[in-house]
Scaffold this active site. Sequence first.
Site, short mmCIF file in Angstrom:
data_model
loop_
_atom_site.label_atom_id
_atom_site.label_comp_id
_atom_site.label_asym_id
_atom_site.label_seq_id
_atom_site.Cartn_x
_atom_site.Cartn_y
_atom_site.Cartn_z
N PRO A 2 0.79 -1.35 0.01
CA PRO A 2 -0.05 -0.01 -0.07
C PRO A 2 0.74 1.14 -0.02
CG PRO A 2 0.09 -0.90 2.05
CD PRO A 2 0.81 -1.86 1.49
N GLU A 3 0.49 2.29 -0.62
CA GLU A 3 1.01 3.53 -0.60
C GLU A 3 0.23 4.45 0.19
OE1 GLU A 3 1.78 4.52 -4.84
OE2 GLU A 3 1.81 2.31 -5.60
N ARG A 139 20.15 14.79 -11.19
CA ARG A 139 20.18 13.60 -10.86
C ARG A 139 19.95 12.68 -12.17
NH1 ARG A 139 19.72 11.32 -5.48
NH2 ARG A 139 19.18 13.16 -4.41
#
Length: 259
Positions: A2-3, A139
């Site tokens: 789950p997020e 990045r």
Amino acid sequence: MPELPEIEASKRVLAPRLRGDSLVSCRILSPGFCRNPSARRLEKLSGRAIRGLARRGKYLAIELEGSTPLILHLGMSGRLILDGRGPHERFEIQTTRHRLSISDPRRFGRVLFRFPKLGAEPLGPGFSPRILAELLRRRKAPVKALLMDQRLVAGLGNIYATEALFEAGVRPGKAGGRLSRAEIERLARASRRVLRRAVRLGGSTLADQAYLDPLGKPGRAGAAASLYGRAVGRCGHPLRSTRRLIAGRRAIYCPVCQR
Ligand SMILES: [Zn+2]
């Protein structure tokens, strides 16, 4: 999974029910779910009142009177069950009026006494395009992997990173440092929008039924997804997945809507 939305939805179900209760006992039902010496600390929590519940990223904190909070992480497949029973129960909290357990078939969940180092809270007041720009600057890693890195942004996993990138019109494999200012602005806004909408819909319950709220109710956000779990996007275009793995799996995207 789950997020963030599933944890937030679970918190909203549990908070009014558990607030004001006291802990009677905390039991580890599966060795390794809580590391020593934390396991010993659990025994000392009996009798403490529950002041409320809080969430940080994908972590749920049970705030206690006179103690640091008890923090629950559901790993890859865990779910909370209030006053019911489930398979693979790893941890159990008995309060004066309720029983709360964690069912976790894959055993990646954890009980902790301290939050790990977590990045920006996407639904917090400080999450702005400027903050996101700082996190992505220079990045080389794919933007999707950066969004899912909990030390940078706390709460996004595969489902909602996929959805946010689609709504922002940005391909998942694009290097974080190569996003334009406009793309970063769209991505910051889309991340918040996608998460807020999913919270409102009670989180995502997919075909595997891995997520149900603590009362066993499914969430409705999965059915509202634009890309996730689909072969053709909600935009009407056939979807593609990246050849290389991003954060351990191929990333789905729309070749027309995402650049
Ligand atoms: Zn499309």
